[in-house]
Design an enzyme around this catalytic site. Structure first.
Site, PDB file in Angstrom:
ATOM      1  N   SER A 155      10.658  -3.735  -4.442  1.00 53.66           N
ATOM      2  CA  SER A 155       9.509  -4.502  -4.888  1.00 53.66           C
ATOM      3  C   SER A 155       8.763  -3.791  -6.015  1.00 53.66           C
ATOM      4  CB  SER A 155       8.609  -4.810  -3.690  1.00 53.66           C
ATOM      5  OG  SER A 155       7.695  -5.820  -4.004  1.00 53.66           O
ATOM      6  N   ASP A 183      13.724 -14.255   0.779  1.00 55.64           N
ATOM      7  CA  ASP A 183      12.613 -13.562   0.123  1.00 55.64           C
ATOM      8  C   ASP A 183      11.750 -14.588  -0.616  1.00 55.64           C
ATOM      9  OD1 ASP A 183      10.867 -11.985  -1.306  1.00 55.64           O
ATOM     10  OD2 ASP A 183      12.392 -10.573  -2.002  1.00 55.64           O
ATOM     11  N   HIS A 211      11.762 -10.170   2.347  1.00 53.80           N
ATOM     12  CA  HIS A 211      11.314  -9.238   1.317  1.00 53.80           C
ATOM     13  C   HIS A 211      11.253  -7.834   1.930  1.00 53.80           C
ATOM     14  CE1 HIS A 211       9.347  -8.204  -2.472  1.00 53.80           C
ATOM     15  NE2 HIS A 211       8.486  -7.487  -1.775  1.00 53.80           N
TER      16      HIS A 211
END
Length: 537
Positions: free
Chosen positions: A62, A148, A180
């Protein structure tokens, strides 16, 4: 361009021994932390010291994935590849929070991939990131789960596309329903969820896959890490104040026994995501313990550096994300000079036993427009004349519609290279404005060569005779085929470096080694000047 890396044998390394997740998305993204059982040794206080590091890679999840890409692109002369989970292309946010949210996490706004590519090439030409030619052939691993909803699939698709535009070797895993998260066999979460600690078990060994792609092959992981997890002071690498950069006081590095004893080792920089930092609400070393990198480190001679971002007390970065959208006023966050990038680079250099070259150890010279031009002639050099289309199209290279073969002349004021310095490397950056056909393929394997002349080929103003005038060094470098944007040449040869006039002008001539067999040409230098970057010490 960095020197070629030695080929890695596709055998187990042990046999060779010697924000995104921003405030607006935080509630849905990261509900809260939970304790975990440590899979790595307890941290022991210590310092970063030099090891025998032979290659450096980045990885992240991320916001850490965005930072991993920023490190790889900005310092591609140092980083040999990258692996990211759930993130998008380089400089995606373009220094704007709304773009980060709407284009680089969601898909309600166009992320402008062509613009991101061009920005990268322009920054490379300006010396703001390392030469983009370094990225060609670099291994890159991209992971995106269909579950996600935080960084949506088209954003990760764009990351794979972005790297492909620079010739990187991309392996893209988009076959799971993961939420995610970082994907690891040690993940306490099931595959599809998006919740703390954002480390999911999807029934696959993603670390084996990503390390195998980056390193060529890997040995099986150890059952339990047997090296040392060292806790060090990040302030020493952040200009004395890590908190001012939204970084924590404590960072971590995992060092296998083999590396501490002098074996040649890879360095992996592993970057956590938002709300996964050591100091975030008691999260601790869960990412360090469960990323499943330390287990592979033991059996594959790999040091793992775990830098730590931290939350701000303000609304700038309350979730402890890495800087990928320009918070705290850092407009250079994605390139040389970015505060967090430079802090991490200082850690990398400490582990490699090297110091950074000061900014003054490089000068980028734009060509002198009044002395630039192009000449054209028949393939045998007869009927030479000065080209006249520079103002409209740029400087021509290759065979035009009139059947003439074009060569470009460029002048550089190389007296600007500081006196008393040893030149270590130089290269050209060339930007394309338009063209037709592929002169590199006519004939097959054609090469765009760089001739170097101490002083000028004739008068420094372009003359017809420059088409065939003798060079001090013929073919001192070459420029690989490119169909858009910019390209960097190979490094000038030692003879070409010696031919640079330290007291005045150096001219270069760009020419195709063989006359194209049919119309095939490009124009350069119209919108963005050709530059000569010279590094010295």
């Amino acid at each position: 361009m960095r020197p070629p890396r030695p080929a890695r044998p596709r055998v187990p390394r042990r046999l060779r021994r010697p924000a995104a997740l921003l405030l607006l998305a935080a509630t849905a993204l990261f509900p809260g932390a939970s304790p975990a059982t440590a899979a790595a040794p307890a941290p022991v206080p210590g310092e970063l010291r030099p090891y025998n590091v032979d290659a450096v890679y980045s990885s992240g999840i991320s916001s850490g994935g965005y930072m991993a890409t920023q490190l790889h692109v900005a310092y591609s002369g140092t980083f040999s590849g990258s692996a990211v989970f759930a993130s998008g292309p380089y400089h995606c946010a373009q220094n704007t929070l709304s773009t980060a949210l709407n284009a680089c996490m969601n898909t309600t706004q166009d992320l402008q991939l062509a613009k991101l590519e061009q920005t990268t090439r322009d920054w490379s030409a300006q010396g703001l990131v390392d030469p983009v030619g370094n990225l060609a052939g670099d291994p890159v691993y991209v992971f995106s789960g269909s579950g996600d909803a935080t960084v949506k699939r088209p954003v990760a698709d764009a990351l794979a596309d972005y790297y492909g535009r620079f010739g990187a070797s991309v392996r893209y895993n988009r076959s799971t329903a993961a939420g995610h998260a970082w994907i690891s066999p040690l993940g306490p979460n099931s595959c599809t969820v998006t919740q703390s600690p954002w480390i999911n078990n999807c029934g696959i060994d993603a670390e084996r896959d990503l390390l195998g792609h980056l390193l060529g092959s890997v040995s099986a992981p150890s059952a339990a890490p047997g090296g040392a997890l060292i806790q060090f002071d990040q302030n020493a690498y952040a200009s004395g104040d890590a908190a001012a950069l939204s970084m924590g006081d404590k960072g971590f590095v995992y060092v296998p026994k083999s590396c501490s004893e002098g074996a040649a080792c890879t360095l992996m920089v592993a970057l956590h995501g938002c709300k996964q930092g050591y100091g975030y609400q008691g999260f601790g070393t869960q990412f360090v313990d469960k990323a499943y990198l330390n287990e592979y480190a033991d059996t594959n001679d790999m040091i793992v550096l775990y830098p730590q971002a931290a939350a701000t007390a303000t609304l700038e970065n309350p979730n402890g994300c890495w800087n990928w959208w320009g918070y705290l006023g850092d407009s250079a966050y994605a390139r040389h000079g970015g505060r967090q990038i430079e802090a991490v680079m200082a850690m990398v250099r400490a582990l490699r036993g090297s110091t950074p070259p000061p900014a003054a150890d490089r000068v980028t010279l734009a060509s002198v427009d009044a002395q630039d031009g192009y000449v054209k002639a028949s393939a045998d050099g007869s009927g030479a004349a000065v080209g006249t289309m520079e103002d409209s199209y740029g400087l021509a290279l290759g065979r035009g519609t009139d059947g003439k073969v074009n060569r470009t002349l460029l002048s550089f004021d190389t007296s600007r290279i500081p006196a008393g310095k040893e030149i270590t490397r130089a290269y050209l950056t060339v930007s394309r404005s338009s063209g037709s056909g592929d002169p590199w393929a006519s004939p097959a394997g054609n090469r765009l060569l760089v001739d170097v002349r101490t002083g000028c080929f004739g008068a420094c103003a372009v003359e017809a005779s420059d088409w065939s005038a003798a060079a001090t060094v013929a073919g001192g470098a070459q420029v690989a085929a490119f169909s858009s944007g910019s390209a960097t040449s190979t490094a000038l040869s030692a003879q070409a470096l010696a031919a640079l006039d330290r007291n005045g002008t150096t001219q270069v001539r760009l020419r195709f080694e063989s006359a194209p067999l049919s119309t095939a040409y490009l124009f350069v230098n119209r919108d963005t000047p050709v530059t000569l970057t010279v590094e010295y010490r």
